[in-house]
Motif scaffolding. Structure first.
Motif, PDB file in Angstrom:
ATOM      1  N   GLY A  69       0.771  -1.178  -0.088  1.00 13.97           N
ATOM      2  CA  GLY A  69      -0.061   0.041   0.020  1.00 13.97           C
ATOM      3  C   GLY A  69       0.846   1.341   0.021  1.00 13.97           C
ATOM      4  N   ALA A  70       0.116   2.542  -0.406  1.00 13.86           N
ATOM      5  CA  ALA A  70       0.912   3.789  -0.641  1.00 13.86           C
ATOM      6  C   ALA A  70       1.677   4.174   0.744  1.00 13.86           C
ATOM      7  N   GLY A  71       0.926   3.884   2.188  1.00 17.87           N
ATOM      8  CA  GLY A  71       1.394   4.233   3.205  1.00 17.87           C
ATOM      9  C   GLY A  71       2.637   3.898   3.446  1.00 17.87           C
ATOM     10  N   LYS A  72       2.916   2.434   3.377  1.00 17.33           N
ATOM     11  CA  LYS A  72       4.205   1.781   3.555  1.00 17.33           C
ATOM     12  C   LYS A  72       5.027   2.119   2.593  1.00 17.33           C
ATOM     13  N   ALA A  73       4.862   2.244   1.319  1.00 17.79           N
ATOM     14  CA  ALA A  73       5.575   2.666   0.218  1.00 17.79           C
ATOM     15  C   ALA A  73       6.338   4.168   0.367  1.00 17.79           C
ATOM     16  N   ARG A  74       5.251   5.201   1.192  1.00 18.36           N
ATOM     17  CA  ARG A  74       5.932   6.171   1.370  1.00 18.36           C
ATOM     18  C   ARG A  74       7.008   6.202   2.645  1.00 18.36           C
ATOM     19  N   ASN A  75       6.743   5.339   3.542  1.00 18.10           N
ATOM     20  CA  ASN A  75       7.629   4.874   4.685  1.00 18.10           C
ATOM     21  C   ASN A  75       9.104   4.436   4.005  1.00 18.10           C
ATOM     22  N   SER A  76       9.104   3.851   2.661  1.00 14.32           N
ATOM     23  CA  SER A  76      10.366   3.163   2.247  1.00 14.32           C
ATOM     24  C   SER A  76      11.012   4.428   1.787  1.00 14.32           C
ATOM     25  N   GLY A  77      10.448   5.444   1.168  1.00 12.86           N
ATOM     26  CA  GLY A  77      11.089   6.391   0.603  1.00 12.86           C
ATOM     27  C   GLY A  77      11.447   7.207   1.708  1.00 12.86           C
ATOM     28  N   ILE A  78      10.985   7.630   2.697  1.00 15.33           N
ATOM     29  CA  ILE A  78      11.415   8.306   3.718  1.00 15.33           C
ATOM     30  C   ILE A  78      12.807   7.731   4.424  1.00 15.33           C
ATOM     31  N   GLU A  79      12.917   6.546   4.359  1.00 17.44           N
ATOM     32  CA  GLU A  79      14.134   5.748   4.904  1.00 17.44           C
ATOM     33  C   GLU A  79      15.520   6.233   4.229  1.00 17.44           C
ATOM     34  N   ILE A  80      15.162   6.382   2.921  1.00 19.49           N
ATOM     35  CA  ILE A  80      16.396   6.748   2.050  1.00 19.49           C
ATOM     36  C   ILE A  80      16.201   8.285   1.719  1.00 19.49           C
ATOM     37  N   ALA A  81      15.469   9.011   1.876  1.00 28.04           N
ATOM     38  CA  ALA A  81      15.417  10.363   1.562  1.00 28.04           C
ATOM     39  C   ALA A  81      16.454  11.331   2.433  1.00 28.04           C
ATOM     40  N   THR A  82      17.418  12.226   1.476  1.00 26.77           N
ATOM     41  CA  THR A  82      18.339  12.938   2.258  1.00 26.77           C
ATOM     42  C   THR A  82      18.140  14.476   2.069  1.00 26.77           C
ATOM     43  N   GLY A  83      16.937  14.830   1.590  1.00 26.88           N
ATOM     44  CA  GLY A  83      16.663  16.209   1.675  1.00 26.88           C
ATOM     45  C   GLY A  83      16.095  16.957   2.874  1.00 26.88           C
ATOM     46  N   LYS A  84      16.285  18.325   3.017  1.00 24.75           N
ATOM     47  CA  LYS A  84      15.597  19.152   4.192  1.00 24.75           C
ATOM     48  C   LYS A  84      14.209  19.011   4.063  1.00 24.75           C
ATOM     49  N   PHE A  85      13.706  19.026   2.957  1.00 24.56           N
ATOM     50  CA  PHE A  85      12.175  18.882   2.796  1.00 24.56           C
ATOM     51  C   PHE A  85      11.734  17.825   1.991  1.00 24.56           C
ATOM     52  N   VAL A  86      10.458  17.543   2.219  1.00 20.32           N
ATOM     53  CA  VAL A  86       9.948  16.223   1.549  1.00 20.32           C
ATOM     54  C   VAL A  86       8.776  16.552   0.941  1.00 20.32           C
ATOM     55  N   MET A  87       8.228  15.869  -0.242  1.00 23.78           N
ATOM     56  CA  MET A  87       6.908  16.360  -0.773  1.00 23.78           C
ATOM     57  C   MET A  87       6.703  15.026  -1.277  1.00 23.78           C
ATOM     58  N   PHE A  88       5.268  14.662  -1.228  1.00 28.50           N
ATOM     59  CA  PHE A  88       4.858  13.318  -1.784  1.00 28.50           C
ATOM     60  C   PHE A  88       3.718  13.707  -2.715  1.00 28.50           C
ATOM     61  N   VAL A  89       4.123  12.873  -3.894  1.00 31.16           N
ATOM     62  CA  VAL A  89       3.287  12.925  -5.176  1.00 31.16           C
ATOM     63  C   VAL A  89       2.727  11.578  -5.650  1.00 31.16           C
ATOM     64  N   ASP A  90       1.332  11.753  -5.927  1.00 31.57           N
ATOM     65  CA  ASP A  90       0.935  10.666  -6.517  1.00 31.57           C
ATOM     66  C   ASP A  90       1.189  10.010  -7.847  1.00 31.57           C
ATOM     67  N   SER A  91       1.429   8.669  -8.125  1.00 33.34           N
ATOM     68  CA  SER A  91       2.125   8.352  -9.464  1.00 33.34           C
ATOM     69  C   SER A  91       0.976   8.656 -10.658  1.00 33.34           C
ATOM     70  N   ASP A  92      -0.017   8.970 -10.234  1.00 38.41           N
ATOM     71  CA  ASP A  92      -1.004   9.225 -11.622  1.00 38.41           C
ATOM     72  C   ASP A  92      -1.287  10.784 -11.486  1.00 38.41           C
ATOM     73  N   ASP A  93      -0.551  11.492 -10.898  1.00 34.17           N
ATOM     74  CA  ASP A  93      -0.735  12.905 -10.845  1.00 34.17           C
ATOM     75  C   ASP A  93       0.489  13.651 -11.247  1.00 34.17           C
ATOM     76  N   TYR A  94       0.309  14.970 -11.495  1.00 32.91           N
ATOM     77  CA  TYR A  94       1.475  15.661 -12.148  1.00 32.91           C
ATOM     78  C   TYR A  94       1.513  17.253 -11.895  1.00 32.91           C
TER      79      TYR A  94
END
Length: 343
Positions: A69-94
């Motif tokens: 699911g999307a929630g756990k997928a975002r968590n995986s991204g947070i684990e490797i993110a190196t930015g000072k800020f973060v944003m979340f984008v859904d993959s069918d949006d632009y």
């Protein structure tokens, strides 16, 4: 030097839209970004598309994982993110090309840790179905939770002052997320994982800015999880309500307004549960459809909220909807659903 922004994109079976989403990120006028694509066990070519972009562009990182699911997928991204800020984008949006630059300029201008934007809802031909702007706002200290996050429960009865509960279209502080070990719950556990994340995040925010920017393009996708039939949706919206009511009573000194807003939004969710019982969508015959609607109307939590909500403050359509539920007028509700008459 500008701050690095990590963009986390959960990806699941969106081969039709994924390239447009990623291209819109690569074309941003704000260049200090990293793009983290989290392939959540896709069975189509989405995973391969992610890999192709990572090979051709150093800004793109890819994670492949089993579907959770999307929630756990975002968590995986947070684990490797190196930015000072973060944003979340859904993959069918632009995004419009200046979206991140504009939001980051507001972060700097107001010395904020968080920024919230409006959005455009679009169809597959990029036609704008509607625009949602929240105007301009600024919250500091305890206001970030008590006044800003409060609006994410829903609009106050009789008003239209709610904020989207979704995490997309906002920029968050990684210092707050990492420093307080914040993560998403699974939407399979609580149906609105975004709202739960925001409830935890805004307790720690010190400065939030709302901007009049509509550069996030939210695509109406009939095959998305919010549009497909889910047998347990009613059970899940009840569980979410109970959890949020508990948090409200724990964290708000005066909980009445928050609970009233939550009740307003509950009826929106309840309506979606009923609308999904349309026979062509649910596959049920009229007898089974009415049985489900009767189950919903007779539910003890539903009837409790109907009795407790400030109905006199509601608009006429909401009053009619609540009246039908209170009196368990199942046949009329089924008729309105089949005739596509949104109550």
């Amino acid at each position: 030097m500008s701050s690095l922004v990590s963009i986390i994109v959960p990806v699941y079976n969106v081969e039709r839209y994924l390239a447009e989403c990623i291209d819109s990120l690569l074309l941003q006028t704000y260049k200090n970004i990293e793009i983290i694509l989290v392939d959540d066990g896709s069975s189509d070519s989405s995973g391969k598309i992610c890999d192709q972009y990572s090979i051709s562009n150093l800004m793109v990182k890819v994670i492949h994982k089993k579907n959770e699911g999307a929630g756990k997928a975002r968590n995986s991204g947070i684990e490797i993110a190196t930015g000072k800020f973060v944003m979340f984008v859904d993959s069918d949006d632009y995004l419009d090309k200046n979206f991140i630059e504009d939001l980051m300029n507001k972060i700097i201008l107001f010395n904020a840790d968080t920024v919230i934007s409006g959005f455009k809802k679009v169809d597959d031909l990029h036609n704008v179905i509607y625009k949602k702007s929240y105007g301009i706002g600024e919250y500091s200290g305890k206001e970030c939770y008590d006044k800003c996050f409060l609006r994410m429960f829903g609009s106050k009865p009789g008003r239209h002052d709610g904020l989207k509960m979704a995490v997309w279209g906002s920029i968050y502080s990684m210092d707050i997320i990492i420093g307080n070990n914040l993560r998403f719950v699974s939407e399979r556990e609580l149906i609105s994982e975004d709202l739960i994340f925001n409830e935890e995040y805004y307790k720690f925010s010190k400065k939030v800015v709302i901007v009049d920017n509509l550069g996030y393009n939210y695509r109406y996708n009939p095959s998305s999880i919010t549009q497909t039939y889910k047998e347990n949706r009613f059970k899940m919206i009840n569980e979410l309500y109970v959890e949020l009511e508990k948090r409200i009573k724990l964290n708000f000194r005066d909980s009445n307004e928050a609970i009233n807003r939550l009740q307003c939004h509950y009826f929106i969710n309840l309506k979606s549960c009923m609308v999904q019982e349309k026979q062509i969508r649910s596959g049920k015959n009229s007898k089974k459809q009415r049985a489900k609607l009767k189950e919903i109307c007779s539910d003890s939590l539903v009837q409790h909220i109907v009795k407790e909500c400030p109905i006199t403050q509601f608009e006429i359509k909401q009053k009619v909807f609540i009246y039908l539920i209170k009196n368990k007028m199942v046949r009329l509700i089924a008729f309105l659903i089949e005739k596509n008459i949104i109550i």
